[in-house]
Design a protein around this motif. Sequence first.
Motif, short mmCIF file in Angstrom:
data_model
loop_
_atom_site.label_atom_id
_atom_site.label_comp_id
_atom_site.label_asym_id
_atom_site.label_seq_id
_atom_site.Cartn_x
_atom_site.Cartn_y
_atom_site.Cartn_z
N MET A 6 -1.06 -4.35 -1.79
CA MET A 6 -0.04 -3.51 -2.43
C MET A 6 -0.70 -2.36 -3.16
SD MET A 6 2.81 -6.05 -4.11
CE MET A 6 1.81 -6.31 -5.55
N ASN A 7 -0.01 -1.25 -3.16
CA ASN A 7 -0.41 -0.07 -3.93
C ASN A 7 0.70 0.16 -4.95
OD1 ASN A 7 -1.57 2.24 -4.89
ND2 ASN A 7 -1.07 3.49 -3.10
N GLY A 8 0.62 -0.55 -6.07
CA GLY A 8 1.69 -0.48 -7.07
C GLY A 8 2.83 -1.40 -6.68
N TYR A 9 3.94 -1.23 -7.35
CA TYR A 9 5.11 -2.07 -7.11
C TYR A 9 6.22 -1.23 -6.50
CZ TYR A 9 2.73 -5.25 -10.26
OH TYR A 9 1.81 -6.08 -10.85
N LEU A 15 3.38 -1.55 0.38
CA LEU A 15 2.48 -2.40 1.16
C LEU A 15 1.65 -1.58 2.13
CD1 LEU A 15 5.01 -5.25 2.05
CD2 LEU A 15 3.40 -5.17 0.12
N PHE A 16 0.40 -2.00 2.33
CA PHE A 16 -0.45 -1.36 3.32
C PHE A 16 -1.42 -2.39 3.90
CE2 PHE A 16 -2.77 -1.05 -0.63
CZ PHE A 16 -4.10 -1.25 -0.29
N THR A 17 -1.92 -2.12 5.10
CA THR A 17 -2.86 -3.00 5.77
C THR A 17 -4.27 -2.53 5.49
OG1 THR A 17 -1.25 -3.38 7.53
CG2 THR A 17 -3.51 -3.96 8.01
N GLU A 18 -5.17 -3.47 5.23
CA GLU A 18 -6.57 -3.14 5.01
C GLU A 18 -7.46 -4.18 5.66
OE1 GLU A 18 -7.37 -3.13 0.79
OE2 GLU A 18 -6.89 -5.25 0.58
N THR A 19 -8.72 -3.83 5.82
CA THR A 19 -9.72 -4.74 6.37
C THR A 19 -10.54 -5.31 5.22
OG1 THR A 19 -9.84 -3.44 8.40
CG2 THR A 19 -11.70 -4.90 7.94
N ALA A 20 -10.80 -6.61 5.28
CA ALA A 20 -11.57 -7.28 4.22
C ALA A 20 -12.32 -8.47 4.84
CB ALA A 20 -10.64 -7.77 3.12
N ILE A 60 -3.74 -10.68 -3.13
CA ILE A 60 -2.96 -10.58 -1.90
C ILE A 60 -1.75 -11.49 -2.00
CG2 ILE A 60 -3.03 -10.85 0.61
CD1 ILE A 60 -4.84 -8.61 -0.65
N MET A 61 -0.59 -10.94 -1.66
CA MET A 61 0.65 -11.68 -1.73
C MET A 61 0.74 -12.73 -0.62
SD MET A 61 3.38 -8.62 -2.59
CE MET A 61 4.54 -9.41 -1.54
N GLY A 62 1.79 -13.52 -0.71
CA GLY A 62 2.09 -14.51 0.31
C GLY A 62 1.89 -15.90 -0.21
N LEU A 63 2.98 -16.65 -0.36
CA LEU A 63 2.93 -17.96 -0.99
C LEU A 63 3.08 -19.13 -0.02
CD1 LEU A 63 5.06 -17.10 -4.14
CD2 LEU A 63 2.58 -17.25 -3.96
N ALA A 93 -1.38 -15.41 1.61
CA ALA A 93 -0.88 -15.75 2.95
C ALA A 93 -0.68 -14.52 3.83
CB ALA A 93 0.41 -16.54 2.86
N TYR A 94 -0.59 -13.34 3.25
CA TYR A 94 -0.40 -12.13 4.04
C TYR A 94 -1.75 -11.62 4.54
CZ TYR A 94 4.38 -11.67 2.10
OH TYR A 94 5.69 -11.86 1.74
N ALA A 95 -2.49 -12.50 5.18
CA ALA A 95 -3.82 -12.17 5.70
C ALA A 95 -4.11 -13.04 6.91
CB ALA A 95 -4.88 -12.39 4.62
N GLN A 96 -5.10 -12.63 7.71
CA GLN A 96 -5.44 -13.41 8.89
C GLN A 96 -6.06 -14.76 8.53
OE1 GLN A 96 -7.59 -10.10 10.88
NE2 GLN A 96 -6.37 -10.69 12.66
N TYR A 97 -6.67 -14.86 7.35
CA TYR A 97 -7.24 -16.11 6.86
C TYR A 97 -6.88 -16.29 5.40
CZ TYR A 97 -10.06 -16.31 11.08
OH TYR A 97 -10.45 -16.37 12.39
N CYS A 98 -6.62 -17.53 5.00
CA CYS A 98 -6.23 -17.83 3.62
C CYS A 98 -6.87 -19.15 3.19
CB CYS A 98 -4.72 -17.92 3.53
SG CYS A 98 -4.09 -18.20 1.86
#
Length: 127
Positions: A6-9, A15-20, A60-63, A93-98
């Motif tokens: 997230m970039n702010g609320y 929301l934006f996608t990034e690599t990590a 990172i969001m996602g519960l 949870a909003y990622a390829q791995y958690c």
Amino acid sequence: MQRINMNGYGGVEALFTETAHAPRPQAGEILIQTAYAGVNRPDIMQRQGHYPMPAGVTPIMGLELSGTIAALGAGVNGFAVGDKVCALTDGGAYAQYCAVKAAQALPLPAGYSLQEAAMLPETLFTV
């Protein structure tokens, strides 16, 4: 891995996608390769800035999510790499791995697809 940050609320425009780098499971955790992430009211409230993320966890969001166990942290029993699971997370949870506490994961229930199981943890653990 790819993840949604997230970039702010605000609305979905925040929301934006990034690599990590993928997280590494700590003691008592499992690393899940995410198949599906649930979207529930707390997720929306976090995005809007009305429900703070727990201190000291991923930003990172996602519960809730479903997927396949990719790795086990030290001391994890009852799960194996390759098991299909669903889990209630502290975030991420909003990622390829958690990485998730093993105690917050459930084996994929009989008769449920990974897609269907992604929406179970929040409800089951709340009830």
